[in-house]
Design a protein around this motif. Sequence first.
Motif, PDB file in Angstrom:
ATOM      1  N   LYS A   1       4.974 -21.122   6.251  1.00 41.05           N
ATOM      2  CA  LYS A   1       4.630 -19.737   6.628  1.00 41.05           C
ATOM      3  C   LYS A   1       4.472 -19.649   8.146  1.00 41.05           C
ATOM      4  CE  LYS A   1       2.151 -18.612   2.417  1.00 41.05           C
ATOM      5  NZ  LYS A   1       0.840 -18.874   1.845  1.00 41.05           N
ATOM      6  N   HIS A   2       3.818 -20.648   8.720  1.00 42.88           N
ATOM      7  CA  HIS A   2       3.509 -20.592  10.150  1.00 42.88           C
ATOM      8  C   HIS A   2       4.749 -20.711  11.032  1.00 42.88           C
ATOM      9  CE1 HIS A   2      -1.065 -21.583   9.663  1.00 42.88           C
ATOM     10  NE2 HIS A   2      -0.766 -20.327   9.380  1.00 42.88           N
ATOM     11  N   ILE A   3       5.710 -21.495  10.609  1.00 38.56           N
ATOM     12  CA  ILE A   3       6.911 -21.632  11.466  1.00 38.56           C
ATOM     13  C   ILE A   3       7.651 -20.289  11.535  1.00 38.56           C
ATOM     14  CG2 ILE A   3       8.434 -22.608   9.659  1.00 38.56           C
ATOM     15  CD1 ILE A   3       9.770 -24.271  11.874  1.00 38.56           C
ATOM     16  N   ALA A   4       7.717 -19.603  10.408  1.00 37.79           N
ATOM     17  CA  ALA A   4       8.408 -18.302  10.380  1.00 37.79           C
ATOM     18  C   ALA A   4       7.649 -17.290  11.238  1.00 37.79           C
ATOM     19  CB  ALA A   4       8.527 -17.811   8.940  1.00 37.79           C
ATOM     20  N   LEU A   5       6.340 -17.313  11.114  1.00 37.71           N
ATOM     21  CA  LEU A   5       5.482 -16.392  11.878  1.00 37.71           C
ATOM     22  C   LEU A   5       5.624 -16.649  13.381  1.00 37.71           C
ATOM     23  CD1 LEU A   5       3.244 -14.261  11.197  1.00 37.71           C
ATOM     24  CD2 LEU A   5       1.603 -16.091  11.591  1.00 37.71           C
ATOM     25  N   ALA A   6       5.593 -17.904  13.763  1.00 36.61           N
ATOM     26  CA  ALA A   6       5.687 -18.250  15.190  1.00 36.61           C
ATOM     27  C   ALA A   6       7.003 -17.719  15.760  1.00 36.61           C
ATOM     28  CB  ALA A   6       5.589 -19.768  15.361  1.00 36.61           C
ATOM     29  N   LEU A   7       8.095 -17.985  15.071  1.00 41.05           N
ATOM     30  CA  LEU A   7       9.409 -17.532  15.582  1.00 41.05           C
ATOM     31  C   LEU A   7       9.475 -16.012  15.643  1.00 41.05           C
ATOM     32  CD1 LEU A   7      11.789 -20.100  13.829  1.00 41.05           C
ATOM     33  CD2 LEU A   7      11.237 -19.983  16.263  1.00 41.05           C
ATOM     34  N   GLN A   8       8.886 -15.366  14.648  1.00 44.48           N
ATOM     35  CA  GLN A   8       8.885 -13.891  14.613  1.00 44.48           C
ATOM     36  C   GLN A   8       8.152 -13.302  15.829  1.00 44.48           C
ATOM     37  OE1 GLN A   8       6.994 -12.375  11.050  1.00 44.48           O
ATOM     38  NE2 GLN A   8       6.953 -10.294  11.875  1.00 44.48           N
ATOM     39  N   TYR A   9       7.097 -13.992  16.277  1.00 44.43           N
ATOM     40  CA  TYR A   9       6.298 -13.466  17.390  1.00 44.43           C
ATOM     41  C   TYR A   9       6.603 -14.150  18.733  1.00 44.43           C
ATOM     42  CZ  TYR A   9       3.689 -10.416  14.326  1.00 44.43           C
ATOM     43  OH  TYR A   9       3.349  -9.395  13.464  1.00 44.43           O
ATOM     44  N   GLY A  10       7.735 -14.856  18.806  1.00 45.63           N
ATOM     45  CA  GLY A  10       8.179 -15.394  20.095  1.00 45.63           C
ATOM     46  C   GLY A  10       7.455 -16.634  20.571  1.00 45.63           C
TER      47      GLY A  10
END
Length: 266
Positions: A84-93
């Motif tokens: 979940k966190h890897i997707a979130l990080a990429l989504q928020y730059g």
Amino acid sequence: MNNIRIIIAGPRGNMGREACKLIHETEYFELVAAIDRKEEYTYVRDMEGLPALDAPVYTDAEKCVQEVEADVFLDLTNPETGKKHIALALQYGLRPVIGTTGFTEEEIHELREKAEAAELGAIIAPNFAIGAILMMKFAKMAAHYFDDVEIIELHHDRKLDAPSGTALKTAEMIKEVRTAKVQGHPNETEMLPGARGANVDGMHIHSVRLPGLVAHQQVIFGGDGQILTVKHDSFNRGSFMSGVKLSIEQVMKLQTLVYGLENIIE
Ligand SMILES: NC(=O)c1ccc[n+]([C@@H]2O[C@H](COP(=O)([O-])OP(=O)(O)OC[C@H]3O[C@@H](n4cnc5c(N)ncnc54)[C@H](O)[C@@H]3O)[C@@H](O)[C@H]2O)c1
Ligand SMILES: O=C(O)C1=N[C@H](C(=O)O)CCC1
């Protein structure tokens, strides 16, 4: 050089504690926030045994990345949360550095496309220990000459995933050079299911879980009249920190996703 601003998820875990210490001790690293499961702490300095860092603690990861300006998202939680966190990080730059395991080839491919589209570096490292990276590289080297190989990985009994990410990564690296072969006797039978371990392309992986262990692996090659064993042992979580440091530094220079530190270390 500007400071590298880091958000850490899982600061109170075995790995998280060591990583907070590393960040505290590295002049150009700055911990800007932490993500924890418990709503008990306001700042990292409130957490027992952690360095006196003023970074705020969030329980909502999305709120954290929305409110805090950061460069790197370091995840040391568990396989499910890491995804979940890897997707979130990429989504928020933010550039993710992920120490959790359990990613499929398709997931890695998709995440690499996302990282490249966003022109962000990302690192997924099944094992941060430099010695373990060399062990995998040496095993790949040996696989050019030996087709028969079994992997034994041994970990502490709090580990959630089996086989380990390192064992899977080792099998993938060996697969790149090994002539495909079904090992053992063609008529062998398991008298107890699982006796021969997991099977990756004919190679067998055996997982041992015991208190007292940290992270260990043996890659055993067999040939006519000879055995070659490539072995690595991590005796504490400090063994992973030089790889965590390297990953945080390198992810700032990348614009793609790197899966495995063997792609960074010569
Ligand atoms: N890549 C490597 O070299 C390496 C080395 C050791 C461990 N690991 C992996 O790193 C992870 C952590 O290992 P550990 O030994 O520190 O485990 P641990 O159980 O000691 O710590 C995990 C921490 O994550 C926290 N956590 C769980 N879900 C969370 C969430 N949703 N948000 C915030 N925090 C959350 C837990 O509360 C705990 O404090 C595991 O997945 C492990 O397999 C990787
Ligand atoms: O403690 C763990 O969990 C570890 N997991 C990694 C893996 O799955 O390969 C290796 C380091 C320790």
